[in-house]
Design an enzyme around this catalytic site. Structure first.
Site, mmCIF file in Angstrom:
data_model
loop_
_atom_site.group_PDB
_atom_site.id
_atom_site.type_symbol
_atom_site.label_atom_id
_atom_site.label_comp_id
_atom_site.label_asym_id
_atom_site.label_seq_id
_atom_site.Cartn_x
_atom_site.Cartn_y
_atom_site.Cartn_z
ATOM 1 N N SER A 189 0.845 -1.204 0.000
ATOM 2 C CA SER A 189 0.000 0.000 0.000
ATOM 3 C C SER A 189 0.876 1.247 0.000
ATOM 4 O O SER A 189 2.034 1.206 0.442
ATOM 5 C CB SER A 189 -0.862 0.008 1.267
ATOM 6 O OG SER A 189 -1.516 1.255 1.419
ATOM 7 N N TYR A 202 -2.068 -0.873 10.555
ATOM 8 C CA TYR A 202 -2.195 -1.281 9.144
ATOM 9 C C TYR A 202 -0.960 -0.877 8.337
ATOM 10 O O TYR A 202 -0.382 -1.687 7.601
ATOM 11 C CB TYR A 202 -3.449 -0.647 8.551
ATOM 12 C CG TYR A 202 -3.625 -0.863 7.066
ATOM 13 C CD1 TYR A 202 -4.191 -2.036 6.571
ATOM 14 C CD2 TYR A 202 -3.240 0.119 6.139
ATOM 15 C CE1 TYR A 202 -4.362 -2.229 5.204
ATOM 16 C CE2 TYR A 202 -3.407 -0.068 4.775
ATOM 17 C CZ TYR A 202 -3.972 -1.249 4.315
ATOM 18 O OH TYR A 202 -4.135 -1.437 2.963
HETATM 19 P P1 NAD Z 1 -11.650 -5.734 -0.154
HETATM 20 O O1 NAD Z 1 -12.402 -5.594 1.088
HETATM 21 O O2 NAD Z 1 -12.418 -5.881 -1.407
HETATM 22 O O3 NAD Z 1 -10.664 -6.968 -0.077
HETATM 23 C C1 NAD Z 1 -10.057 -7.381 1.117
HETATM 24 C C2 NAD Z 1 -10.401 -8.842 1.302
HETATM 25 O O4 NAD Z 1 -9.671 -9.346 2.397
HETATM 26 C C3 NAD Z 1 -11.856 -9.096 1.621
HETATM 27 O O5 NAD Z 1 -12.622 -9.268 0.459
HETATM 28 C C4 NAD Z 1 -11.781 -10.379 2.447
HETATM 29 O O6 NAD Z 1 -12.159 -11.491 1.671
HETATM 30 C C5 NAD Z 1 -10.331 -10.498 2.825
HETATM 31 N N1 NAD Z 1 -10.188 -10.665 4.267
HETATM 32 C C6 NAD Z 1 -10.094 -9.720 5.222
HETATM 33 N N2 NAD Z 1 -9.980 -10.307 6.432
HETATM 34 C C7 NAD Z 1 -10.004 -11.652 6.214
HETATM 35 C C8 NAD Z 1 -9.914 -12.793 7.057
HETATM 36 N N3 NAD Z 1 -9.750 -12.676 8.391
HETATM 37 N N4 NAD Z 1 -10.002 -14.004 6.496
HETATM 38 C C9 NAD Z 1 -10.174 -14.149 5.148
HETATM 39 N N5 NAD Z 1 -10.227 -13.105 4.297
HETATM 40 C C10 NAD Z 1 -10.147 -11.882 4.845
HETATM 41 O O7 NAD Z 1 -10.661 -4.484 -0.238
HETATM 42 P P2 NAD Z 1 -9.417 -4.145 -1.160
HETATM 43 O O8 NAD Z 1 -9.193 -2.714 -0.954
HETATM 44 O O9 NAD Z 1 -9.577 -4.680 -2.506
HETATM 45 O O10 NAD Z 1 -8.224 -4.905 -0.430
HETATM 46 C C11 NAD Z 1 -7.336 -5.772 -1.086
HETATM 47 C C12 NAD Z 1 -5.912 -5.489 -0.652
HETATM 48 O O11 NAD Z 1 -5.542 -4.209 -1.141
HETATM 49 C C13 NAD Z 1 -5.690 -5.453 0.850
HETATM 50 O O12 NAD Z 1 -4.468 -6.100 1.153
HETATM 51 C C14 NAD Z 1 -5.555 -3.977 1.136
HETATM 52 O O13 NAD Z 1 -4.783 -3.741 2.276
HETATM 53 C C15 NAD Z 1 -4.886 -3.508 -0.112
HETATM 54 N N6 NAD Z 1 -4.974 -2.078 -0.352
HETATM 55 C C16 NAD Z 1 -6.172 -1.472 -0.570
HETATM 56 C C17 NAD Z 1 -6.206 -0.110 -0.788
HETATM 57 C C18 NAD Z 1 -7.501 0.613 -1.027
HETATM 58 O O14 NAD Z 1 -7.492 1.844 -1.064
HETATM 59 N N7 NAD Z 1 -8.612 -0.048 -1.204
HETATM 60 C C19 NAD Z 1 -5.041 0.626 -0.783
HETATM 61 C C20 NAD Z 1 -3.821 -0.008 -0.568
HETATM 62 C C21 NAD Z 1 -3.804 -1.364 -0.359
#
Ligand code: NAD
Ligand code: MG
Length: 297
Positions: A189, A202
């Site tokens: 991230s 985080y």
């Molecule tokens: P999202 O909520 O769509 O995806 C995150 C997923 O993590 C969830 O769908 C869930 O299935 C899974 N998850 C969380 N806790 C869990 C658990 N205990 N057991 C099993 N599965 C679990 O959101 P996203 O933003 O697409 O996140 C995907 C990745 O991208 C993450 O690692 C997040 O940190 C990273 N990220 C997101 C952003 C943003 O702005 N959305 C920015 C930087 C990094």
């Protein structure tokens, strides 16, 4: 037809998708996101870049992982996705899109904070897909807290277990199955470089993911297995509405990027496809930033 190759002004894309104040319980669902995020459902066009590959994507039910699952399938890969049981609705939608692309979809629900599930996940994916070539560690937990005082021991533990320990458990279990040519992609991230004061736990996990990936990439390169990282900026996903941001911050989410808007999951998928495919054969230990132009070291 519009697809990811259509020439367009990136600062003007997705102006119809708004990020109004809203909040979701638990991990949140794409199904309940308003406006709906773009996961490339109508636009991602595959070119056969991953034909015959077998991929496992954690958090592949929604957001960035969901968009990546759609893209992998349209590039010719069979895909297993991991998610929490309460995300079944999102997971089935993505599985349907994988199947519609003519590929095999495996849905394997469970909790990433449980090492037994993580090992079982890999075993089931390998068994169901007949092997494994691509591992995307993408599942993640993000909860905003105003002060360190408000981060409970439980939250700190869950954030590290979900974002860091699961990556360790799953990667370790997957390694015996990965042949030369395989690719591991971890999701970091912008928070690893420019941490928000409200995301202390985080942001720390994301810095750990970066360093873990750079160290492991050197170890695995001689074996022909590449490890790389994708570092997203502010992307419109359920994670942000399920406690990832303060509700009142959502309407202006992503506006502080040079592009002046949040990113869509569909804009992340091509980065994962590039790092998964053989075209990135000399790219190892790299971090691909997909963040709307925010400077990184
Ligand atoms: P999202 O909520 O769509 O995806 C995150 C997923 O993590 C969830 O769908 C869930 O299935 C899974 N998850 C969380 N806790 C869990 C658990 N205990 N057991 C099993 N599965 C679990 O959101 P996203 O933003 O697409 O996140 C995907 C990745 O991208 C993450 O690692 C997040 O940190 C990273 N990220 C997101 C952003 C943003 O702005 N959305 C920015 C930087 C990094
Ligand atoms: Mg989800």
């Amino acid at each position: 037809m519009t697809d990811q190759y259509t020439f367009a002004d990136p600062s003007k894309l997705y102006s119809d998708i708004t990020t109004k104040a809203q909040s979701q319980d638990g991990p949140g669902l794409d199904a309940d996101l308003s406006s709906k995020a773009d996961l490339g459902e109508d636009t991602y066009r595959g070119l056969g870049r991953l034909v015959g590959r077998k991929a496992l994507i954690t958090g592949g039910d929604s957001g960035i992982g969901g968009a990546t699952a759609i893209a992998f399938a349209r590039e010719g890969a069979d895909v297993a996705i991991s998610y929490l049981p309460e995300e079944e609705e999102d997971a089935q939608r993505i599985a349907g899109l994988i199947t519609a692309a003519g590929q095999k979809a495996l849905t394997i629900p469970g909790d990433l904070t449980d090492p037994v599930y993580c090992r079982e996940l890999v075993a089931q994916a390998v068994e169901g897909l007949g092997g494994l070539d691509i591992l995307v560690n993408n599942g993640g937990k993000q909860q905003t807290r105003d002060s360190l005082d408000e981060i409970t021991d439980e939250q700190f533990d869950e954030t590290f277990k979900t974002n860091v320990y699961a990556m360790f458990w799953i990667t370790k279990a997957a390694l015996p199955h990965l042949k030369p040519g395989a690719s591991i992609i971890n999701t970091s991230s912008i928070q690893a470089y420019s941490p928000s004061e409200t995301l202390v736990d985080y942001a720390s996990t994301k810095a750990t993911i970066n360093t873990f990936s750079k160290a492991l990439s050197q170890q695995l390169a001689p074996k022909g297995i590449r490890v790389n990282v994708v570092a997203p900026g502010p992307i419109w996903t359920p994670l942000q509405t399920a406690g990832g941001q303060p509700t009142e911050a959502l309407p202006t989410f992503g506006e502080d990027t040079p592009l002046g808007r949040p990113g869509q999951p569909a804009e992340l998928a091509p980065a994962f496809v590039f790092l998964a495919s053989a075209e990135s054969s000399y790219v190892i230990g790299e971090t691909l930033h997909v963040n709307g132009g925010m400077p990184t070291p």
